[in-house]
Design an enzyme around this catalytic site. Sequence first.
Site, mmCIF file in Angstrom:
data_model
loop_
_atom_site.group_PDB
_atom_site.id
_atom_site.type_symbol
_atom_site.label_atom_id
_atom_site.label_comp_id
_atom_site.label_asym_id
_atom_site.label_seq_id
_atom_site.Cartn_x
_atom_site.Cartn_y
_atom_site.Cartn_z
ATOM 1 N N GLY A 256 0.775 -1.235 0.000
ATOM 2 C CA GLY A 256 0.000 0.000 0.000
ATOM 3 C C GLY A 256 0.805 1.283 0.000
ATOM 4 O O GLY A 256 0.233 2.365 0.089
ATOM 5 N N CYS A 373 -15.474 4.361 -27.022
ATOM 6 C CA CYS A 373 -16.814 4.910 -27.186
ATOM 7 C C CYS A 373 -17.410 5.255 -25.844
ATOM 8 O O CYS A 373 -18.382 4.620 -25.421
ATOM 9 C CB CYS A 373 -17.682 3.867 -27.852
ATOM 10 S SG CYS A 373 -17.614 4.038 -29.593
HETATM 11 N N1 LLP Z 1 -1.215 -7.091 -0.425
HETATM 12 C C1 LLP Z 1 -2.544 -7.217 -0.497
HETATM 13 C C2 LLP Z 1 -3.220 -8.189 0.326
HETATM 14 C C3 LLP Z 1 -3.266 -6.401 -1.359
HETATM 15 O O1 LLP Z 1 -4.589 -6.525 -1.419
HETATM 16 C C4 LLP Z 1 -2.601 -5.447 -2.161
HETATM 17 C C5 LLP Z 1 -3.332 -4.596 -3.077
HETATM 18 C C6 LLP Z 1 -1.209 -5.366 -2.060
HETATM 19 C C7 LLP Z 1 -0.549 -6.195 -1.178
HETATM 20 C C8 LLP Z 1 -0.391 -4.402 -2.886
HETATM 21 O O2 LLP Z 1 -0.736 -3.074 -2.665
HETATM 22 P P1 LLP Z 1 0.156 -1.902 -3.304
HETATM 23 O O3 LLP Z 1 1.483 -1.915 -2.622
HETATM 24 O O4 LLP Z 1 0.317 -2.174 -4.750
HETATM 25 O O5 LLP Z 1 -0.616 -0.677 -3.042
HETATM 26 N N2 LLP Z 1 -6.288 -1.480 -8.413
HETATM 27 C C9 LLP Z 1 -6.041 -0.473 -7.386
HETATM 28 C C10 LLP Z 1 -5.209 -1.014 -6.279
HETATM 29 C C11 LLP Z 1 -5.796 -2.246 -5.663
HETATM 30 C C12 LLP Z 1 -4.921 -2.774 -4.603
HETATM 31 C C13 LLP Z 1 -5.402 -4.105 -4.195
HETATM 32 N N3 LLP Z 1 -4.584 -4.727 -3.244
HETATM 33 C C14 LLP Z 1 -5.389 0.740 -8.016
HETATM 34 O O6 LLP Z 1 -5.219 0.749 -9.238
HETATM 35 O O7 LLP Z 1 -5.095 1.707 -7.342
#
Ligand code: LLP
Length: 445
Positions: A256, A373
């Site tokens: 995150g 579209c």
């Molecule tokens: N671990 C778990 C359990 C997760 O659900 C996620 C992301 C991560 C790690 C990695 O998070 P990151 O470091 O990439 O923020 N599609 C959305 C983001 C969805 C994130 C879902 N889970 C976007 O485009 O912002």
Amino acid sequence: MSPTRLGLPWPASAERGEDGAVRVAGIDLRTLAEQQGTPAYVLDEADFRDRARTLRAAFEAAFGAVDIYYAGKAFLSVAVARWAHEEGLRVDTATGGELAVALRAGVPGADIGLHGNNKSDAELTRALDAGVGRIIVDSLPELDRIAALVRSRGGEPAPVMVRVTTGVHAGGHEYISTAHEDQKFGLSIAGGAALDALLRAVELPELRLLGIHSHIGSQILDPEGFTVAARAVLALRAELAARTGLLVPEVDLGGGFGIAYLPGEVPLDPERMAKDIAAAVSDACADLGTPAPRLSFEPGRTIVGPTTLTLYRVGTVKPVRLDDGRVRTYVSVDGGMSDNIRPALYGADYTAALVNRTGTAETVLARVVGKHCESGDIVVHEVQLPADITAGDLLAVAATGAYGRSMASNYNHVPRPPVLAVRDGSARVLIRRETEDDLLGLDLG
Ligand code: LLP
């Protein structure tokens, strides 16, 4: 005049040459566009590797032993899984498909984690076959399903973590935040479901309970959410130990970590992050009278997001007069919401730049739109672009490495762009461009 580094939010090696054109890893984007076509995702391999290494070093400095799992959902390909592993990261997968990529890359099962709130028996079986290092369990029935699979197959107990929700809500957008209570992920600490699941996991001889998992959201720019979540998870760990005598050895605080999408935005600094969380963990463990667990993290976006730009060819340029009298120049590119759904889905902001030349000094208020579209097919809501931008120019959008290609679609039967890795003056196709034949091949008539 020597080349000028573009700086964040652009890939580390992106620079504008004296001729006005932008190069990444020494490759002129004009040449790349000619050779590979547009649109294309251009990924700076050295930037990816540096980010992976720097993050790991920062966390190791703060925690000593720590495991960093690259969250493949942000972007996964065989090469990228390999790079992550070569840089000392493990790989976090969220589906059987992501697991298949990590395994194809040669990442040992022991270095892979499998997530998912609705894993199929086939996914769980594949994970057990591969000997994954951990399955992150998301519900009470899943514990029993895994135990039953282990019972029927025989063999070692399955290594599991239980995903809990701490009530901490963090991140850029409601749909990206995953730890508040009214959502599908994890088991609530406050509601008691988390402890029930942990007790059940301890009871089942077919499971080896490694620890507790918490992921509080995505695109988080303040470490506070992590420290609050860490305290809640550590208190739960101590409570489980008091009830069962088992002090689980591991805690995962998820991913995150936020990045810069726009010039001037300040990303979360891994070093500060790691230090703050390490301090919170050691304080909490001292208060609870428990030794600290082995920590792990699952960053995706912060490793791959900034490494990639999307290269588009400009088509229609249309001035539109707004109600307040201003003029907005709509700049259409040859991709759009099919290669980057984030602006439409989350209202995400990006920046863009003309990359084949400098353009005039005078700029106009522009909106970059795609070819789909749909009027919500916006790539960049608002950006100042040179007033003489015109059809045939090349436009790049920064920081599209995370959740760009991985969330791409074939809306309007638009084939998905390739992912090109650039490094030391040469380009390599990691994922080739989809073709109309690929799409028609799925259509059985
Ligand atoms: N671990 C778990 C359990 C997760 O659900 C996620 C992301 C991560 C790690 C990695 O998070 P990151 O470091 O990439 O923020 N599609 C959305 C983001 C969805 C994130 C879902 N889970 C976007 O485009 O912002």
